[in-house]
Design a protein around this motif. Structure first.
Motif, short mmCIF file in Angstrom:
data_model
loop_
_atom_site.label_atom_id
_atom_site.label_comp_id
_atom_site.label_asym_id
_atom_site.label_seq_id
_atom_site.Cartn_x
_atom_site.Cartn_y
_atom_site.Cartn_z
N TRP A 191 -21.96 -49.67 13.65
CA TRP A 191 -20.62 -49.24 13.00
C TRP A 191 -20.45 -47.91 13.51
N ILE A 192 -21.28 -46.90 13.52
CA ILE A 192 -21.10 -45.39 13.66
C ILE A 192 -20.64 -45.35 15.24
N GLU A 193 -21.42 -46.21 15.92
CA GLU A 193 -21.27 -45.94 17.48
C GLU A 193 -20.05 -46.47 18.06
N THR A 194 -19.43 -47.47 17.05
CA THR A 194 -18.22 -48.13 17.82
C THR A 194 -16.99 -47.24 17.40
N SER A 195 -17.20 -46.05 16.76
CA SER A 195 -16.18 -45.03 16.34
C SER A 195 -15.32 -44.68 17.83
N ILE A 196 -13.95 -44.44 17.68
CA ILE A 196 -13.16 -44.05 18.94
C ILE A 196 -13.73 -42.61 19.60
N THR A 197 -13.76 -41.83 18.48
CA THR A 197 -14.00 -40.26 18.94
C THR A 197 -15.27 -39.76 18.27
N ALA A 198 -15.85 -38.78 18.80
CA ALA A 198 -16.94 -38.10 18.47
C ALA A 198 -16.74 -37.51 17.23
N ASP A 199 -15.58 -36.99 16.81
CA ASP A 199 -15.10 -36.26 15.46
C ASP A 199 -15.14 -37.45 14.45
N SER A 200 -14.76 -38.63 14.89
CA SER A 200 -14.79 -39.65 14.03
C SER A 200 -16.39 -40.07 13.48
N ARG A 201 -17.09 -40.06 14.72
CA ARG A 201 -18.72 -40.64 14.61
C ARG A 201 -19.29 -39.51 13.75
N ILE A 202 -18.94 -38.11 13.70
CA ILE A 202 -19.72 -37.31 12.73
C ILE A 202 -19.06 -37.50 11.40
N LYS A 203 -18.04 -37.77 11.13
CA LYS A 203 -17.33 -37.89 9.71
C LYS A 203 -18.11 -39.20 9.10
N LEU A 204 -17.88 -40.32 10.07
CA LEU A 204 -18.62 -41.66 9.50
C LEU A 204 -19.90 -41.49 9.30
N GLN A 205 -20.69 -40.66 9.93
CA GLN A 205 -22.33 -40.92 9.74
C GLN A 205 -22.53 -39.98 8.48
N LYS A 206 -21.76 -38.85 8.28
CA LYS A 206 -21.94 -38.08 7.14
C LYS A 206 -21.62 -38.74 5.98
N ALA A 207 -20.38 -39.46 5.86
CA ALA A 207 -19.99 -40.57 4.61
C ALA A 207 -21.05 -41.24 4.38
N PHE A 208 -21.63 -42.10 5.75
CA PHE A 208 -22.54 -43.29 5.55
C PHE A 208 -23.68 -42.91 4.63
N ASN A 209 -24.23 -41.62 5.08
CA ASN A 209 -25.40 -41.31 4.79
C ASN A 209 -25.38 -41.02 3.18
N GLU A 210 -24.27 -40.46 2.76
CA GLU A 210 -24.01 -39.83 1.26
C GLU A 210 -23.89 -41.06 0.57
N ILE A 211 -23.21 -42.21 0.98
CA ILE A 211 -23.12 -43.50 0.29
C ILE A 211 -24.39 -44.26 0.15
N ILE A 212 -25.22 -44.55 1.13
CA ILE A 212 -26.63 -44.79 1.24
C ILE A 212 -27.57 -44.33 0.33
N LYS A 213 -27.48 -42.91 0.13
CA LYS A 213 -28.10 -42.15 -0.67
C LYS A 213 -27.75 -41.90 -2.15
N GLY A 214 -26.61 -42.65 -2.41
CA GLY A 214 -25.99 -42.73 -3.68
C GLY A 214 -25.53 -41.61 -4.29
N ASN A 215 -24.90 -40.64 -3.39
CA ASN A 215 -24.37 -39.50 -3.70
C ASN A 215 -22.82 -39.55 -3.99
N VAL A 216 -22.20 -40.73 -3.82
CA VAL A 216 -20.74 -40.84 -4.01
C VAL A 216 -20.56 -41.61 -5.06
N GLU A 217 -19.22 -41.57 -5.52
CA GLU A 217 -18.88 -42.48 -6.60
C GLU A 217 -18.90 -44.02 -5.94
N LYS A 218 -18.44 -45.07 -6.81
CA LYS A 218 -18.35 -46.28 -6.47
C LYS A 218 -17.34 -46.50 -5.38
#
Length: 723
Positions: A191-218
């Motif tokens: 999913w991360i590698e399919t992002s259109i732009t490098a900026d989007s990939r960075i944002k997606l990766q950061k959000a994905f990691n935070e969700i997996i770690k359980g650091n964000v709300e439902k």
């Protein structure tokens, strides 16, 4: 010795008879169908359960049949199980059987062959389990999944489900189209590698990691930019997640909405959010038997493994009540008692306890075991662990609740329409809450109507044409006038398309109220007509130019001025109409329009060359149209006025010239005349007196000429002032 031998043989026969009787009782009491066939497939022995399962009264009723005679869609020449036996003496399969009353049931048949030393089939033993309820549940789950899949693909929302390893588990068609792929082609991609732009990939990766770690709300929101149809669009993602029993995030579910227009105009349409359903599988059945006190005497592998035991010995000797959850023990004791009194009991659900203390539900079918004296000696039960089914039902309920919520949250009225055999839209079979609110009907009232009942009678003549387009293209969008329950008329836009649901073609219609849009269009139309009328009737020639000096629109007076028709003027560069010696003035104005828009409006004079090549003198007012790159030019033909100015100038010049010559003439006469009068006065004779008299007459004439000169000067001043 002979008597002892005879007595021993008699005891053996009695013991064999008792054993045979007990076997026969067990054979007939077990809650599963059992039968035996010869090598041709003829039933030669079966138990009561199979007889009752197929709707017959006694065993002899089935001895004239082959088991194949009850199978649906079986092969005409070869028994499917006999075909399996050519490869293995054991076979298992799901088969649909027809009962005596014609009804159909799904069964799972397991066969075991008895072969001769030459590998020739002698007998076939088989067990038959009724799995109709299991198949029905599987079909319901499959149907619900298809319905869910359709709505996700039809929604105006982007959906994606991502696994913990960043791989895509599900994506709807709308999301896949952004990447130029089909949804099936994106499954399994990162999913991360399919992002259109490098900026989007960075944002997606950061959000994905935070969700997996359980650091964000439902529910976590995130906005990303995408290139869609060559334009940058902003998609707002709403992320949620699913956790396992260890409180670890296993799946991220994201739904995205295009909020570009909302950011620009603060108008965001609510779209259906994502719902995702997990499919479950049912577990194999289990068999257990015990005495009348509930002491377990036998349990098969499926049974003891269901309770978490490693072997049969761990469960033998226990009281079945010990394995029942305390809240269900009274029900279990009553169930056993009713089984003993009635001989058998139908399906009953009981909460059980595994070895590790975990509670789980089992569905039991029980029968009493009898001895040769028809006395009850024990109970046998067919158990089915329905934990997966319960979980599936709960998940199905939750998913249906989510779907219903999304369906009813839609900002437009949504209807599901049945198609009749005559290819006509028939009754309404499903509506959302917005449809009830918009039309003023209850849901039950709407479900009793046809879509044509909501269409204004004056618009019903368009139904065949719209239906033909729908069935030809599979989808259509058109405007119509609908009627509410209180007879209010509302203009709507219908977007409809056909899809298959539960093996039948239906139509999904999204109905949007366009009342406000129609009012805006009417206001715009009236405004355009007003300004068109003003533009045409100002009394001056007018033309609108774009940034490249091309004519966008002109009125009839301008067309008459230049001699060209409107069709020939549109997109024509208006500098081609300007006299070449005056182009410098026009080019200067064009440059100032780009650099100094605050200088407008301004007045200019130049010449235009019409279609016939004639020059016309023009006085024009040039003004910028606010909020656009266009300019409006108002032109006045001053050709005749210029000619009159030239004639006036020439006339005044001639008057000045005549008056100067007139003064010279007077002086040329008066000066010689004074000399003549002086000489005549010296002579003082008759002739001189006559000369003096004539000189006076001449002097009077000169005085008259002086007076006329003064009059001419006054006339000139008057003309200069008023012309």
């Amino acid at each position: 010795y002979a008597m002892d031998f005879a007595f021993e043989r008699a005891n053996e026969r009695r013991e064999f008879s008792n054993i045979n009787t007990e076997y026969q009782e067990l054979f007939n009491s077990v809650p599963i169908g059992l039968y035996k066939t010869d090598f041709k497939g003829n039933i030669i022995h079966c138990n009561k359960y199979l007889v009752n399962l197929l709707g017959y009264n006694k065993e002899s009723d089935l001895l004239n049949f082959k088991i194949q005679d009850f199978m649906i869609a079986r092969e005409q020449e070869n028994d499917p199980f006999l075909g399996l036996l050519k490869k293995s003496p054991l076979a298992r399969g799901k088969v649909q059987l027809r009962k005596k009353d014609g009804s159909l049931i799904w069964t799972e048949i397991e066969t075991q062959a008895t072969l001769s030393q030459e590998k020739i089939l002698l007998y076939l033993h088989a067990s038959v389990k009724d799995i109709t309820e299991q198949i029905t549940l599987e079909n319901e789950i499959s149907s619900s999944y298809e319905k869910m899949q359709f709505y996700l693909d039809s929604a105006e929302t982007y959906f994606v489900v991502i696994n913990r390893d960043e791989s895509i588990a599900f994506v709807n068609d709308k999301m896949a189209k952004i990447h130029g792929l089909k949804s099936s082609e994106m499954i399994g991609k990162n999913w991360i590698e399919t992002s259109i732009t490098a900026d989007s990939r960075i944002k997606l990766q950061k959000a994905f990691n935070e969700i997996i770690k359980g650091n964000v709300e439902k529910y976590h929101n995130q906005e990303l930019n995408y290139k869609i149809d060559g334009k940058t669009r902003t998609i707002s993602w709403k992320n949620t997640f699913v956790k396992d029993k260890n409180d670890q995030v296993t799946t991220i579910i994201s739904s995205g909405t295009d909020v570009t227009d909302f950011k620009k105009s603060e108008e965001l349409l609510k779209e259906n959010e994502e719902k995702y359903r997990k499919l479950v599988e049912t577990s194999p059945d289990a068999i257990i038997s015990g005495d009348l006190n509930g002491i377990i005497e036998y349990a098969n592998k499926q049974m003891y493994e269901a309770f978490g035991f490693q072997s049969e010995e761990e469960i033998i000797g226990r009281n079945i009540i010990e394995l029942v959850h305390p809240s269900n023990r009274e029900d279990a004791i009553r169930f056993i008692g009713e089984t003993i009194s009635k001989g058998h009991m139908g399906t009953s659900e009981i909460q059980m306890i595994r070895k590790n203390g975990q509670t789980f539900p089992i569905e039991f079918n029980t029968s009493v075991l009898y001895n040769s004296g028809n006395e009850p000696i024990g109970i046998i039960a067919l158990g089915r662990d329905i934990s997966d089914r319960k979980e599936a039902e709960e998940e199905l309920f939750r998913s249906e609740a989510k779907f219903r919520q999304l369906f009813n949250m839609a900002n437009d009225a949504v209807m599901l329409l049945k198609i009749s055999e005559e290819k006509i839209l028939d009754e309404i079979i499903e509506v959302n809450t917005k449809a009830c609110e918009k039309y003023g009907y209850t849901k039950d009232e709407l479900l009793g109507l046809s879509i044509s009942d909501l269409i204004d009678p004056d618009h019903r003549s368009n139904i065949p044409k719209n239906m033909a387009k729908l069935f030809m293209k599979g989808q259509t969008t058109h405007e119509c006038l609908h009627i509410t329950k209180d007879n209010r008329k509302i203009p709507v836009e219908l977007s409809s398309h056909i899809f298959k649901f539960e093996n039948e073609e239906v139509v999904l219609s999204i109905i949007r109220d366009i009342t406000e849009r129609k009012k805006a269009e009417e206001a715009l139309k009236n405004s355009e007509e007003l300004y068109r009328s003003i533009f045409e009737n100002t009394g001056t020639s007018m033309v609108v130019l774009d940034l490249n000096n091309k004519i966008v629109i002109s009125n009839s007076l301008f067309e008459n001025l230049v001699g060209f028709s409107k069709e020939n003027l549109i997109s024509k560069n208006w500098r081609s109409l300007v006299y070449e010696n005056d182009l410098e003035v026009i080019n200067k104005i064009a440059k100032e329009r780009l650099s100094y828009s605050n200088l407008f409006p301004m007045e200019i004079e130049f010449r235009i060359k019409n279609k016939k090549g004639n020059l016309r003198n023009i006085w024009a007012v040039v003004a910028a149209i606010h909020g656009t790159n266009q300019t409006v030019v108002s032109l006045h033909d001053i050709t005749e006025k210029s000619i009159m100015e030239e004639v006036k100038k020439q006339a005044f010049d001639q008057i000045d010239k005549n008056m100067g010559q007139f003064a010279i003439l007077v002086d040329c006469i008066r000066n010689p005349l004074s000399i003549i009068v002086g000489l005549s006065d010296i002579q003082n004779n008759e002739i001189s007196r006559k000369i003096i008299e004539q000189a006076k007459l001449i002097d009077d004439i000169i005085k008259q000429l002086d007076y006329r000169w003064l009059e001419s000067s006054n006339v000139k001043n008057f003309l200069s002032e008023h012309l």
